[in-house]
Design a protein around this motif. Structure first.
Motif, PDB file in Angstrom:
ATOM      1  N   ILE A 154       0.835  -1.201   0.000  1.00 41.78           N
ATOM      2  CA  ILE A 154       0.000   0.000   0.000  1.00 41.78           C
ATOM      3  C   ILE A 154       0.872   1.255   0.000  1.00 41.78           C
ATOM      4  N   ASP A 155       1.894   1.287   0.844  1.00 34.49           N
ATOM      5  CA  ASP A 155       2.777   2.456   0.914  1.00 34.49           C
ATOM      6  C   ASP A 155       3.390   2.783  -0.440  1.00 34.49           C
ATOM      7  N   GLN A 156       3.745   1.760  -1.191  1.00 36.69           N
ATOM      8  CA  GLN A 156       4.421   1.992  -2.459  1.00 36.69           C
ATOM      9  C   GLN A 156       3.468   2.211  -3.631  1.00 36.69           C
ATOM     10  N   ASP A 181      -7.252  15.074  -4.601  1.00 37.38           N
ATOM     11  CA  ASP A 181      -8.104  14.555  -5.663  1.00 37.38           C
ATOM     12  C   ASP A 181      -7.804  13.066  -5.793  1.00 37.38           C
ATOM     13  N   GLY A 182      -8.760  12.213  -5.446  1.00 35.11           N
ATOM     14  CA  GLY A 182      -8.571  10.768  -5.558  1.00 35.11           C
ATOM     15  C   GLY A 182      -8.573  10.360  -7.015  1.00 35.11           C
ATOM     16  N   LEU A 183      -7.574   9.628  -7.438  1.00 33.16           N
ATOM     17  CA  LEU A 183      -7.426   9.251  -8.845  1.00 33.16           C
ATOM     18  C   LEU A 183      -7.917   7.842  -9.147  1.00 33.16           C
ATOM     19  N   LEU A 184      -8.454   7.140  -8.135  1.00 34.68           N
ATOM     20  CA  LEU A 184      -8.937   5.770  -8.341  1.00 34.68           C
ATOM     21  C   LEU A 184     -10.460   5.693  -8.238  1.00 34.68           C
ATOM     22  N   LEU A 241     -14.809  -2.871  19.841  1.00 42.78           N
ATOM     23  CA  LEU A 241     -14.924  -2.535  21.260  1.00 42.78           C
ATOM     24  C   LEU A 241     -13.618  -2.064  21.888  1.00 42.78           C
ATOM     25  N   TRP A 242     -12.492  -2.623  21.476  1.00 46.15           N
ATOM     26  CA  TRP A 242     -11.216  -2.283  22.117  1.00 46.15           C
ATOM     27  C   TRP A 242     -10.370  -1.316  21.291  1.00 46.15           C
ATOM     28  N   LEU A 243     -10.580  -1.295  19.991  1.00 46.21           N
ATOM     29  CA  LEU A 243      -9.718  -0.487  19.125  1.00 46.21           C
ATOM     30  C   LEU A 243     -10.474   0.604  18.363  1.00 46.21           C
ATOM     31  N   ASN A 244     -11.709   0.870  18.763  1.00 45.01           N
ATOM     32  CA  ASN A 244     -12.512   1.910  18.110  1.00 45.01           C
ATOM     33  C   ASN A 244     -12.578   1.728  16.590  1.00 45.01           C
ATOM     34  N   ASN A 245     -12.664   0.480  16.166  1.00 41.02           N
ATOM     35  CA  ASN A 245     -12.779   0.147  14.743  1.00 41.02           C
ATOM     36  C   ASN A 245     -11.574   0.620  13.928  1.00 41.02           C
ATOM     37  N   ALA A 246     -10.395   0.596  14.539  1.00 41.85           N
ATOM     38  CA  ALA A 246      -9.189   1.135  13.907  1.00 41.85           C
ATOM     39  C   ALA A 246      -8.909   0.511  12.544  1.00 41.85           C
ATOM     40  N   HIS A 247      -9.113  -0.802  12.413  1.00 36.62           N
ATOM     41  CA  HIS A 247      -8.824  -1.468  11.144  1.00 36.62           C
ATOM     42  C   HIS A 247      -9.692  -0.911  10.011  1.00 36.62           C
ATOM     43  N   LYS A 248     -10.987  -0.824  10.247  1.00 38.35           N
ATOM     44  CA  LYS A 248     -11.897  -0.327   9.207  1.00 38.35           C
ATOM     45  C   LYS A 248     -11.654   1.158   8.915  1.00 38.35           C
ATOM     46  N   VAL A 249     -11.390   1.929   9.950  1.00 38.16           N
ATOM     47  CA  VAL A 249     -11.104   3.358   9.750  1.00 38.16           C
ATOM     48  C   VAL A 249      -9.837   3.517   8.919  1.00 38.16           C
ATOM     49  N   LEU A 250      -8.812   2.749   9.250  1.00 35.56           N
ATOM     50  CA  LEU A 250      -7.556   2.798   8.496  1.00 35.56           C
ATOM     51  C   LEU A 250      -7.791   2.480   7.028  1.00 35.56           C
ATOM     52  N   MET A 251      -8.458   1.370   6.763  1.00 40.06           N
ATOM     53  CA  MET A 251      -8.611   0.914   5.391  1.00 40.06           C
ATOM     54  C   MET A 251      -9.606   1.782   4.607  1.00 40.06           C
ATOM     55  N   LYS A 258     -11.303   4.958   5.512  1.00 41.80           N
ATOM     56  CA  LYS A 258     -11.187   6.414   5.506  1.00 41.80           C
ATOM     57  C   LYS A 258      -9.777   6.898   5.189  1.00 41.80           C
ATOM     58  N   ALA A 259      -8.789   6.317   5.868  1.00 36.52           N
ATOM     59  CA  ALA A 259      -7.428   6.815   5.686  1.00 36.52           C
ATOM     60  C   ALA A 259      -6.820   6.393   4.353  1.00 36.52           C
ATOM     61  N   LEU A 260      -7.300   5.303   3.764  1.00 39.65           N
ATOM     62  CA  LEU A 260      -6.730   4.830   2.507  1.00 39.65           C
ATOM     63  C   LEU A 260      -7.714   4.961   1.338  1.00 39.65           C
ATOM     64  N   PHE A 261      -8.736   4.133   1.312  1.00 41.93           N
ATOM     65  CA  PHE A 261      -9.560   4.034   0.107  1.00 41.93           C
ATOM     66  C   PHE A 261     -10.339   5.312  -0.202  1.00 41.93           C
ATOM     67  N   ASN A 262     -11.006   5.903   0.776  1.00 42.11           N
ATOM     68  CA  ASN A 262     -11.718   7.154   0.513  1.00 42.11           C
ATOM     69  C   ASN A 262     -10.754   8.254   0.079  1.00 42.11           C
ATOM     70  N   PHE A 263      -9.564   8.251   0.644  1.00 40.04           N
ATOM     71  CA  PHE A 263      -8.533   9.248   0.339  1.00 40.04           C
ATOM     72  C   PHE A 263      -8.153   9.211  -1.143  1.00 40.04           C
ATOM     73  N   VAL A 264      -8.151   8.007  -1.735  1.00 37.78           N
ATOM     74  CA  VAL A 264      -7.755   7.871  -3.151  1.00 37.78           C
ATOM     75  C   VAL A 264      -8.966   7.805  -4.086  1.00 37.78           C
ATOM     76  N   GLY A 265     -10.154   8.080  -3.556  1.00 42.16           N
ATOM     77  CA  GLY A 265     -11.337   8.180  -4.397  1.00 42.16           C
ATOM     78  C   GLY A 265     -12.217   6.952  -4.448  1.00 42.16           C
ATOM     79  N   ILE A 266     -11.867   5.893  -3.718  1.00 40.00           N
ATOM     80  CA  ILE A 266     -12.682   4.669  -3.724  1.00 40.00           C
ATOM     81  C   ILE A 266     -13.701   4.760  -2.591  1.00 40.00           C
TER      82      ILE A 266
END
Length: 195
Positions: A99-101, A118-121, A141-151, A153-161
């Motif tokens: 993902i980073d690359q 501007d998300g290009l995907l 419950l323990w991680l405030n949905n960190a996995h879903k937020v990461l994937m 909001k922080a990744l897919f929505n950021f690139v337009g998906i």
């Protein structure tokens, strides 16, 4: 619909691999999925390490020739499917290195004035199939949905998906984990999904 499946698990005798097989089986039986590509990051020997120096700059990653094959796969795909475990509340380092690359500036997004790029995907959809040893509600419950937020909001929505679906399966090492039922759920989804 052209579908790219990115598999990230080092053992082919695993439940994750069984989920991959159900994705493939369902996709091949789905008339809406016209083409299918599988990328096994471990089998591929993908190098997740980022290297930046005087010859390799972060701002030039979008045209790095060693990543061209993978950029072409993402560009080609209408739907991108990720199959991976959740370790320490997040995807494995191998997938994060991919993902980073690959989700780099001027390929996956373009900076512009304002808060968001501007998300290009745009127009693509994503499915994340993840397994974990802990209980299914642990990330919520323990991680405030960190996995879903990461994937999402922080990744897919950021690139337009915007269209992102999760299959987040817990208790996968338990004899009472209902693995067969969960495998069937993934198979049925891919057998019928339209976009």
């Amino acid at each position: 619909m052209k579908t790219l499946v990115i598999y990230t698990y080092p053992n082919r005798k695993s439940l994750n691999y069984a989920f991959l097989q159900k994705v493939i089986k369902g996709s091949k039986e789905n008339p809406n999925i016209t083409e299918l590509q599988i990328l096994d990051l471990y089998e591929e020997g993908f190098d997740p390490l980022l290297v930046f120096n005087e010859n390799k700059r972060r701002r030039d990653m979008y045209r790095d020739p060693s990543l061209e094959k993978y950029r072409n796969q993402i560009t080609w795909a209408d739907k991108i499917v990720f199959v991976y475990p959740i370790w320490w509340g997040r995807p494995p380092a191998m997938l994060m290195g991919y993902i980073d690359q690959l989700f780099s500036a001027n390929f996956a997004y373009r900076d512009k004035k304002g808060l968001l790029p501007d998300g290009l995907l745009k127009g693509k959809s994503v499915v994340c199939i993840s397994t974990m040893k802990g209980p299914a509600k642990y990330p919520l419950l323990w991680l405030n949905n960190a996995h879903k937020v990461l994937m999402k909001k922080a990744l897919f929505n950021f690139v337009g998906i915007k269209k992102v679906k999760f299959f987040e399966f817990g208790n996968m090492e338990s004899p009472k984990g209902r693995q067969t039922k969960k495998l069937e759920k993934v198979y049925q989804y891919f057998k019928k999904v339209e976009q």
